[in-house]
Write a protein that holds these residues in place. Structure first.
Motif, mmCIF file in Angstrom:
data_model
loop_
_atom_site.group_PDB
_atom_site.id
_atom_site.type_symbol
_atom_site.label_atom_id
_atom_site.label_comp_id
_atom_site.label_asym_id
_atom_site.label_seq_id
_atom_site.Cartn_x
_atom_site.Cartn_y
_atom_site.Cartn_z
ATOM 1 N N ILE A 1 0.877 -1.174 0.000
ATOM 2 C CA ILE A 1 0.000 0.000 0.000
ATOM 3 C C ILE A 1 0.912 1.220 0.000
ATOM 4 O O ILE A 1 1.448 1.601 1.041
ATOM 5 N N CYS B 1 -11.260 -3.105 -4.056
ATOM 6 C CA CYS B 1 -11.183 -2.624 -2.676
ATOM 7 C C CYS B 1 -12.176 -1.506 -2.400
ATOM 8 O O CYS B 1 -12.723 -1.418 -1.295
ATOM 9 N N TRP C 1 -10.442 1.342 -7.124
ATOM 10 C CA TRP C 1 -9.265 0.960 -6.338
ATOM 11 C C TRP C 1 -9.257 -0.555 -6.206
ATOM 12 O O TRP C 1 -10.283 -1.168 -5.865
ATOM 13 N N ILE D 1 -6.566 -4.467 -6.255
ATOM 14 C CA ILE D 1 -5.290 -5.176 -6.215
ATOM 15 C C ILE D 1 -5.157 -5.972 -7.514
ATOM 16 O O ILE D 1 -5.858 -6.972 -7.710
ATOM 17 N N GLU E 1 0.147 -4.611 -5.694
ATOM 18 C CA GLU E 1 0.116 -3.296 -5.067
ATOM 19 C C GLU E 1 -1.264 -2.681 -5.233
ATOM 20 O O GLU E 1 -1.884 -2.796 -6.298
ATOM 21 N N LEU E 2 -1.746 -2.021 -4.200
ATOM 22 C CA LEU E 2 -3.004 -1.274 -4.292
ATOM 23 C C LEU E 2 -2.867 -0.220 -5.387
ATOM 24 O O LEU E 2 -1.967 0.616 -5.351
ATOM 25 N N THR F 1 -5.052 2.304 -8.590
ATOM 26 C CA THR F 1 -6.304 2.987 -8.881
ATOM 27 C C THR F 1 -6.291 3.601 -10.276
ATOM 28 O O THR F 1 -5.225 3.887 -10.841
ATOM 29 N N ALA G 1 -8.218 -7.284 -0.121
ATOM 30 C CA ALA G 1 -9.140 -6.249 -0.583
ATOM 31 C C ALA G 1 -10.202 -5.952 0.475
ATOM 32 O O ALA G 1 -10.538 -4.790 0.733
ATOM 33 N N ILE H 1 -8.629 -3.897 3.226
ATOM 34 C CA ILE H 1 -8.427 -2.503 2.814
ATOM 35 C C ILE H 1 -9.757 -1.756 2.824
ATOM 36 O O ILE H 1 -9.837 -0.604 3.272
ATOM 37 N N SER I 1 -6.477 4.751 2.849
ATOM 38 C CA SER I 1 -5.608 4.114 1.852
ATOM 39 C C SER I 1 -6.147 4.293 0.436
ATOM 40 O O SER I 1 -5.382 4.343 -0.522
ATOM 41 N N CYS I 2 -7.471 4.365 0.318
ATOM 42 C CA CYS I 2 -8.103 4.531 -0.989
ATOM 43 C C CYS I 2 -8.568 5.974 -1.179
ATOM 44 O O CYS I 2 -9.695 6.234 -1.639
#
Length: 240
Positions: free
Chosen positions: A12, A59, A81, A83, A99-100, A102, A190, A193, A203-204
């Motif tokens: 993240i 996520c 968003w 993974i 990795e997260l 978007t 996911a 998160i 995080s998002c």
């Protein structure tokens, strides 16, 4: 920060890992970074392209009103968003890691995703009726959408199309069952998160887009300027 499930780590990043879906006629690929006047061949040579599709464990999704001059003014976009588990975004990482990431969806691409949700909602409604119409149908629908979100792998793929203005691409959304350990682990991560985002972890959240939306809302309704809490709208509508 790194979260790990079943031996599969997900990074993240502190700086948002944002990609751009370039849907113009000569492109039809995801982009990482500034292509500044390049054509698709030069962008690929520079290592900035990430292929024509991505498959991911979702996520978070969130609608925002955004402006990107000179082409888009106060238009609705959908933040995705997730993974990545397949495609060019995933290929940049070890086979056991991801990795997260978007990207934004717009117009027909956004409509494709929302159409998929409408299909899920319709199926949930029919299931509720078939089950005897017990309980709140809205709760039944939200539970069904949540179940799909955190048990399926979503695929976003560039599709060629034609309009009165010529050829272009849009992102078509489909989903499927997970098929390997990486994908099952990604779905667990996911959900973690998502739960953390609901709790306010952020995080998002891309602060640049938050500010962009605030400026758009101020321009649209200056007398009541701040602010639309789009994350709250997302939670109220879908809870996923």
């Amino acid at each position: 920060m790194i979260i790990t499930n079943d031996g599969f780590p997900v990074n993240i990043p502190t700086r948002v890992s944002r990609y751009r879906a370039n849907c113009s006629k000569d492109w039809g690929v995801f982009i990482a970074g500034d292509t500044g006047g390049m054509n698709v061949a030069k962008a690929e040579k520079a290592g900035l392209t990430r292929g024509s599709f991505v498959e991911m464990a979702l996520c978070w999704t969130e609608t925002k009103i955004l402006t990107f001059k000179p082409h888009y003014f106060n238009e609705e976009f959908l933040e995705i968003w997730g993974i990545p588990v397949a495609g060019g975004m995933k290929d940049a990482f070890h086979e056991k890691a991801s990795e997260l990431s978007t990207f934004l969806m717009h117009r027909q691409s956004k409509d494709s995703f929302k159409g998929l949700l409408e299909d899920i909602s319709r199926d949930a409604f029919n299931a509720w009726v078939s089950a005897g119409m017990e309980g709140d149908p809205n709760d039944f629908e939200l539970a069904k959408i949540s179940e799909i979100y955190f048990s399926k792998i979503f695929r976003f793929e560039m599709v060629s199309a034609e309009s009165d203005y010529g050829p272009y691409h849009f992102l078509e959304t489909t989903y499927r069952d997970p098929v390997n350990d990486l994908e099952f682990a990604a779905l667990k991560s996911a959900k973690q998160i998502y739960d953390a985002q609901m709790a306010g972890a952020g995080s998002c959240t891309d602060n640049r887009l938050v500010q962009n939306q605030q400026e758009c809302m101020k321009a649209l309704n200056p007398s009541s300027a701040p602010q639309v809490d789009s994350s709250a709208m997302t939670r109220a509508k879908t809870k996923v």
